[in-house]
Design an enzyme around this catalytic site. Sequence first.
Site, short mmCIF file in Angstrom:
data_model
loop_
_atom_site.label_atom_id
_atom_site.label_comp_id
_atom_site.label_asym_id
_atom_site.label_seq_id
_atom_site.Cartn_x
_atom_site.Cartn_y
_atom_site.Cartn_z
N GLY A 50 0.79 -1.23 0.00
CA GLY A 50 0.00 0.00 0.00
C GLY A 50 0.82 1.28 0.00
O GLY A 50 0.38 2.29 -0.53
N GLU A 104 3.69 4.46 6.26
CA GLU A 104 2.42 3.74 6.10
C GLU A 104 1.51 4.50 5.14
O GLU A 104 1.55 5.73 5.08
CB GLU A 104 1.72 3.63 7.46
CG GLU A 104 1.88 2.29 8.14
CD GLU A 104 1.03 1.19 7.50
OE1 GLU A 104 0.88 1.16 6.27
OE2 GLU A 104 0.52 0.35 8.26
N ASP A 105 0.68 3.77 4.44
CA ASP A 105 -0.31 4.41 3.58
C ASP A 105 -1.44 4.99 4.43
O ASP A 105 -1.85 6.13 4.28
CB ASP A 105 -0.87 3.42 2.55
CG ASP A 105 -1.28 2.08 3.16
OD1 ASP A 105 -1.15 1.90 4.39
OD2 ASP A 105 -1.75 1.20 2.41
N ASP A 108 -5.51 2.87 10.55
CA ASP A 108 -6.94 2.66 10.78
C ASP A 108 -7.09 2.24 12.24
O ASP A 108 -7.10 3.09 13.13
CB ASP A 108 -7.37 1.59 9.76
CG ASP A 108 -8.84 1.23 9.79
OD1 ASP A 108 -9.63 1.97 10.37
OD2 ASP A 108 -9.21 0.20 9.19
N LYS A 136 -7.37 7.56 10.09
CA LYS A 136 -8.79 7.59 10.44
C LYS A 136 -8.87 7.82 11.95
O LYS A 136 -8.83 6.87 12.74
CB LYS A 136 -9.46 6.25 10.08
CG LYS A 136 -9.50 5.96 8.59
CD LYS A 136 -10.18 4.62 8.31
CE LYS A 136 -10.11 4.24 6.86
NZ LYS A 136 -10.59 2.86 6.62
N PHE A 157 -14.14 3.18 3.69
CA PHE A 157 -13.15 2.39 2.96
C PHE A 157 -12.76 3.10 1.66
O PHE A 157 -13.60 3.43 0.84
CB PHE A 157 -13.71 1.00 2.65
CG PHE A 157 -12.69 0.09 2.03
CD1 PHE A 157 -11.68 -0.46 2.79
CD2 PHE A 157 -12.73 -0.19 0.67
CE1 PHE A 157 -10.71 -1.28 2.22
CE2 PHE A 157 -11.76 -1.01 0.08
CZ PHE A 157 -10.76 -1.55 0.86
N ILE A 158 -11.47 3.32 1.52
CA ILE A 158 -10.97 4.04 0.35
C ILE A 158 -10.00 3.19 -0.47
O ILE A 158 -9.42 2.24 0.05
CB ILE A 158 -10.28 5.36 0.77
CG1 ILE A 158 -9.15 5.06 1.78
CG2 ILE A 158 -11.25 6.35 1.37
CD1 ILE A 158 -8.04 6.07 1.71
N ASP A 164 -5.69 -0.70 -2.10
CA ASP A 164 -6.42 -1.65 -2.94
C ASP A 164 -7.73 -2.12 -2.34
O ASP A 164 -7.96 -2.00 -1.13
CB ASP A 164 -5.55 -2.90 -3.17
CG ASP A 164 -5.47 -3.75 -1.89
OD1 ASP A 164 -5.15 -3.18 -0.83
OD2 ASP A 164 -5.75 -4.96 -1.96
N ARG A 170 -4.85 -0.02 -6.90
CA ARG A 170 -3.62 0.64 -6.42
C ARG A 170 -3.07 1.65 -7.42
O ARG A 170 -2.36 2.57 -7.06
CB ARG A 170 -2.52 -0.40 -6.15
CG ARG A 170 -2.84 -1.41 -5.08
CD ARG A 170 -1.57 -2.18 -4.71
NE ARG A 170 -1.84 -3.39 -3.97
CZ ARG A 170 -2.00 -3.46 -2.65
NH1 ARG A 170 -1.96 -2.35 -1.93
NH2 ARG A 170 -2.22 -4.61 -2.05
P1 5GP Z 1 -4.73 -1.00 10.76
O1 5GP Z 1 -3.82 -2.11 11.17
O2 5GP Z 1 -4.30 0.37 11.22
O3 5GP Z 1 -6.17 -1.28 11.09
O4 5GP Z 1 -4.77 -0.98 9.18
C1 5GP Z 1 -3.69 -0.60 8.44
C2 5GP Z 1 -3.68 -1.26 7.08
O5 5GP Z 1 -4.98 -1.67 6.66
C3 5GP Z 1 -3.23 -0.25 6.07
O6 5GP Z 1 -1.85 -0.30 5.89
C4 5GP Z 1 -3.99 -0.67 4.82
O7 5GP Z 1 -3.25 -1.63 4.13
C5 5GP Z 1 -5.25 -1.28 5.35
N1 5GP Z 1 -6.37 -0.30 5.35
C6 5GP Z 1 -6.90 0.39 6.40
N2 5GP Z 1 -7.91 1.19 6.02
C7 5GP Z 1 -8.04 1.01 4.68
C8 5GP Z 1 -8.91 1.58 3.69
O8 5GP Z 1 -9.78 2.42 3.93
N3 5GP Z 1 -8.72 1.13 2.42
C9 5GP Z 1 -7.77 0.22 2.06
N4 5GP Z 1 -7.69 -0.12 0.78
N5 5GP Z 1 -6.93 -0.33 2.97
C10 5GP Z 1 -7.06 0.07 4.26
#
Ligand code: 5GP
Length: 184
Positions: A50, A104-105, A108, A136, A157-158, A164, A170
């Site tokens: 990502g 990080e992209d 969440d 977020k 969700f984006i 992706d 992507r």
């Molecule tokens: P976390 O572990 O913080 O819940 O999630 C981080 C990872 O989940 C990100 O690096 C990404 O790959 C994926 N992710 C979280 N939110 C989104 C979203 O809105 N869209 C997409 N495509 N991936 C997400």
Amino acid sequence: MEKITLHDKTFKPFIPYEKISAAIDAVAEKINKDFEGSEEAPVLLCVLNGSILFTAELMKRLTFNCELVSMKLSSYVGTQSTGAVRQIMGLSGSVTGKSVIIIEDIVDTGNTIVDLMNIVKAYGAKEAKVCTMLLKPEVYKKDVKLDYVGMEIPNAFIVGFGLDYDELGRNYKDIYVIDDGKEE
Ligand code: 5GP
């Protein structure tokens, strides 16, 4: 900007590339200030897949010597975080004794960033900072400090700009949000 369809879902335009680019400019400026004149080259840790586009765009704007290391993690299946982060590919280079900037992209739930911090510390990094293109804030409740944040977005969700939906989406340079059928 047109809507896009990936697998069974439709996504509508959300953040145009120009805004993303401006946010990356601002983040790069902060990082440059913090690392300018640092004696050892810090390591940029690109979290695959990502963060590829974000890392590339950010790197071009950094004006100090730095190294690049990658690793691959996954916590998402479809549009839901599974809560369990899987390490699919380990660190591609050494972070021992180095300053690391985790790139990080999107943050969440924060499970991934907590895991990444632990991994980087376990490999003996001197210090680790976190840089994320998107956050977020309604969802993130962890204690890990997010040093550099490009943009805050609502809990939706984006896709696009590296992100992706089951591996599609992507390549789009703009960011799209899932289309719930409601008008703005
Ligand atoms: P976390 O572990 O913080 O819940 O999630 C981080 C990872 O989940 C990100 O690096 C990404 O790959 C994926 N992710 C979280 N939110 C989104 C979203 O809105 N869209 C997409 N495509 N991936 C997400």
